[in-house]
Design an enzyme around this catalytic site. Structure first.
Site, PDB file in Angstrom:
ATOM      1  N   LYS A 112       0.840  -1.199   0.000  1.00  0.00           N
ATOM      2  CA  LYS A 112       0.000   0.000   0.000  1.00  0.00           C
ATOM      3  C   LYS A 112       0.875   1.248   0.000  1.00  0.00           C
ATOM      4  O   LYS A 112       1.963   1.230   0.565  1.00  0.00           O
ATOM      5  CB  LYS A 112      -0.823   0.042   1.298  1.00  0.00           C
ATOM      6  CG  LYS A 112      -2.025  -0.867   1.318  1.00  0.00           C
ATOM      7  CD  LYS A 112      -2.826  -0.653   2.599  1.00  0.00           C
ATOM      8  CE  LYS A 112      -3.966  -1.641   2.711  1.00  0.00           C
ATOM      9  NZ  LYS A 112      -5.006  -1.470   1.680  1.00  0.00           N
ATOM     10  N   ARG A 155     -10.484 -11.259   1.728  1.00  0.00           N
ATOM     11  CA  ARG A 155     -11.371 -12.283   1.161  1.00  0.00           C
ATOM     12  C   ARG A 155     -10.745 -13.676   1.211  1.00  0.00           C
ATOM     13  O   ARG A 155     -11.446 -14.670   1.282  1.00  0.00           O
ATOM     14  CB  ARG A 155     -11.770 -11.878  -0.279  1.00  0.00           C
ATOM     15  CG  ARG A 155     -10.624 -11.775  -1.231  1.00  0.00           C
ATOM     16  CD  ARG A 155     -10.978 -10.992  -2.499  1.00  0.00           C
ATOM     17  NE  ARG A 155     -11.016  -9.543  -2.267  1.00  0.00           N
ATOM     18  CZ  ARG A 155     -11.362  -8.643  -3.181  1.00  0.00           C
ATOM     19  NH1 ARG A 155     -11.714  -9.024  -4.398  1.00  0.00           N
ATOM     20  NH2 ARG A 155     -11.365  -7.355  -2.892  1.00  0.00           N
TER      21      ARG A 155
HETATM   22  N1  BES Z   1      -8.062  -3.573   4.346  1.00  0.00           N
HETATM   23  C1  BES Z   1      -8.276  -3.121   3.019  1.00  0.00           C
HETATM   24  C2  BES Z   1      -9.572  -2.333   2.852  1.00  0.00           C
HETATM   25  C3  BES Z   1      -9.714  -1.042   3.628  1.00  0.00           C
HETATM   26  C4  BES Z   1      -9.571   0.173   2.992  1.00  0.00           C
HETATM   27  C5  BES Z   1     -10.100  -1.056   4.953  1.00  0.00           C
HETATM   28  C6  BES Z   1      -9.756   1.345   3.690  1.00  0.00           C
HETATM   29  C7  BES Z   1     -10.283   0.117   5.661  1.00  0.00           C
HETATM   30  C8  BES Z   1     -10.122   1.325   5.016  1.00  0.00           C
HETATM   31  C9  BES Z   1      -8.323  -4.309   2.061  1.00  0.00           C
HETATM   32  O1  BES Z   1      -7.595  -5.421   2.417  1.00  0.00           O
HETATM   33  C10 BES Z   1      -7.799  -3.835   0.766  1.00  0.00           C
HETATM   34  O2  BES Z   1      -6.666  -3.435   0.719  1.00  0.00           O
HETATM   35  N2  BES Z   1      -8.616  -3.877  -0.268  1.00  0.00           N
HETATM   36  C11 BES Z   1      -8.227  -3.440  -1.553  1.00  0.00           C
HETATM   37  C12 BES Z   1      -8.812  -4.398  -2.557  1.00  0.00           C
HETATM   38  C13 BES Z   1      -8.279  -4.219  -3.957  1.00  0.00           C
HETATM   39  C14 BES Z   1      -6.798  -4.582  -4.027  1.00  0.00           C
HETATM   40  C15 BES Z   1      -9.082  -5.085  -4.894  1.00  0.00           C
HETATM   41  C16 BES Z   1      -8.776  -2.040  -1.771  1.00  0.00           C
HETATM   42  O3  BES Z   1      -9.862  -1.738  -1.304  1.00  0.00           O
HETATM   43  O4  BES Z   1      -8.084  -1.238  -2.391  1.00  0.00           O
HETATM   44 ZN    ZN Z   2      -5.537  -5.288   1.790  1.00  0.00          ZN
END
Ligand code: BES
Ligand code: ZN
Ligand code: ZN
Length: 495
Positions: free
Chosen positions: A276, A350
């Site tokens: 990230k 997921r």
């Molecule tokens: N933990 C994150 C989602 C999240 C985002 C939680 C903001 C709380 C606040 C999750 O694991 C994630 O990173 N999801 C990705 C999915 C994508 C790679 C398809 C996302 O939302 O960008």
């Molecule tokens: Zn994630």
């Protein structure tokens, strides 16, 4: 904080801060005893400050000299509509505490006023608002002696009603403790809130449950034995040991119903090799908020004793990059037997949930519910205060939406459109962990999960928005909100 309900008059109460809730454009009858002159002065001040009793408005004034109290505050409740009043009472509890903190006051009395406002749900809401606002996370601070309010006395006109309303306060207090547990678990930084510590928290909850709750904790090897390779794929880059935490509550009351509740328990989400950006990573200790909600719920069970058997499941791990981390392009075989092409290691939630579902479906629950900070897309869709719910079962979705409403937690239904199912199918495996198309990310995440629930009635709550407040909203200060605990309690133990 101690909340009491007593028959009594506001002006006789010895509290430092006296609170008069005001229905919009209705006047403040309880204050007539202060004399016509005083009431006239309130009227003038209200006019000057445009105080009409709109929900959230406050009007603070010095108390008359003949009273022990220092301050008197009028708090608007808005219009007298049952639906909006619930939120107004939550807000009332919140604003009273904010004000008491500002004024450095320790004791508060609230005149619940008109008899038709002295209802159990309003008393529960004002208590919840106050308990929530009185929360502080300061264990990591050198000076953690911040002002907290000690006592709130809720004043009613009828002694018999008071007896009944005390039960509502008691319930709000029990649920409030569950919410506090959830908030603390999320607020503790990830270097301390490890999968192991989450498992300990579960064990402590079980220990305090009069044997109604049991916990089983599986380590990496035990999960490998079960074939939980989707969960372990996320865990493989982490040095901290993953834990599969399984709580079981057996109702002391006769019941045939069993419900499984799964909470996403990623104790830190760096994104893994699909790292990230720094800004998005800052709050990722919150990625176990679903797990925290499950534990918060379980902490209330031995007191509320709902008539339903419950499983709580948390596949707890960090998501870290390392020389051993799962790579984009890798294909793993989940516990269900379905293979998954992992194309983005940041779509890890997921993967952990898929195996947690398969694990618990062996117990054949009647319903399966999960709570997860799953997608940023859900925050884009619904904003920071509203969670999304997706379900394969109308009645289940309805009942959870109703519970969220009575708990005052904001929840909105999103679809699981069949036409997007193909987006989570892979060319080289059964499924891919990100969709082929960037739009509708919450829905495709939901559709991915749906592949692992079979025909079990299931509801998925994406709580990525409201689980963690990056700025204060509603009755929450910055940080963890404990979102989901109140909805879940209402759903499993609502009257
Ligand atoms: N933990 C994150 C989602 C999240 C985002 C939680 C903001 C709380 C606040 C999750 O694991 C994630 O990173 N999801 C990705 C999915 C994508 C790679 C398809 C996302 O939302 O960008
Ligand atoms: Zn994630
Ligand atoms: Zn995540």
């Amino acid at each position: 904080m101690n909340i009491t309900v007593n028959k009594g008059r506001l002006l006789d109460s010895g509290a430092e801060l006296l609170v008069v809730p005001v229905i919009k454009d209705r006047g403040y009858s309880g204050l007539q005893e202060l004399g016509a002159d005083f009431v006239k002065r309130i009227d003038l001040l209200a006019k000057a400050q445009e105080f009409t009793g709109e929900s959230g408005q406050t009007l603070t004034l010095p108390a008359p000299a003949n009273l022990e109290a220092h301050h008197l505050v009028l708090v608007g409740l808005g219009e007298k509509k049952r639906e909006t009043l619930l939120a107004s009472f939550l807000e009332l509890g919140n604003s009273v505490i904010q004000l008491a903190k500002k004024l450095g006051v320790r004791t508060v009395a609230i005149d619940l006023g008109a008899k038709d406002l002295q209802l159990p749900e309003f008393v529960e809401a004002v208590s919840t608002g106050a308990l929530t606002a009185n929360y502080a996370f300061d264990v990591y601070k050198k000076d953690n002696s911040k002002h907290k309010v000690g006592d709130i006395d809720l004043l009613v006109t009828d002694g018999r009603a008071a007896l009944n309303l005390r039960k509502s306060v008691e319930r709000a207090t029990i649920v409030g403790e569950g919410v506090t547990i959830a908030r603390d678990l999320v607020n503790v930084p990830a270097h301390d809130m490890t999968p192991e510590r989450l498992a300990q928290a579960a064990e402590e909850i079980a220990k305090a449950s009069d044997k109604l709750i049991k916990v089983k904790v599986l380590d990496r090897a035990a999960c490998a034995k079960l074939g939980m390779n989707a969960f372990l794929a996320v865990a493989q880059g982490a040095e901290r040991e993953p834990k599969l935490i399984h709580l079981t509550y057996t109702s002391p009351k006769p019941t045939k119903k069993t419900v499984a509740i799964v909470g996403k328990g990623v104790t830190f989400d760096s994104g893994g090799l699909s790292l990230k950006p720094a800004d998005s990573m800052m709050t990722m200790k919150c990625d176990m908020s679903g797990a925290a909600a499950v534990l918060g719920l379980f902490a209330t069970l031995s007191k509320l004793k709902p008539r339903v058997n419950l499983h709580g499941v948390i596949a707890a791990t960090e998501n870290m990059p390392s020389g051993n981390a799962i790579r984009p392009g890798d294909i793993i075989k989940s516990m269900s037997g379905k293979t998954i092409e992992i194309l983005n290691t940041d779509a890890e939630g997921r993967l952990t949930l898929a195996d947690a579902f398969t694990y618990i479906l062996r117990e054949k629950p009647d319903q399966l519910v999960d709570l997860a900070t799953l997608t940023g897309a859900c925050v884009v869709a619904l904003g920071e205060e509203v969670a999304g719910i997706m379900s394969n079962d109308r009645a289940l979705a309805r009942s959870i939406l109703n519970s969220a409403k009575s708990a005052g937690e904001k929840l909105w239904e999103l679809p699981l459109p069949d036409c997007y199912r193909s987006q989570v199918k892979s060319d080289v495996a059964d499924l891919r962990n990100i969709a082929t198309n960037r739009w509708g990310g919450s829905l495709t995440a939901g559709l991915f999960l749906q592949e692992f629930v079979g025909t079990t009635p299931w509801a998925h709550l994406d709580i990525a928005g409201p689980a963690f407040a990056e700025r204060p909203f509603s009755i929450y200060q910055k940080g963890a909100t404990g979102y989901g605990v109140r909805t879940l309690v209402d759903w499993v133990a609502g009257e």
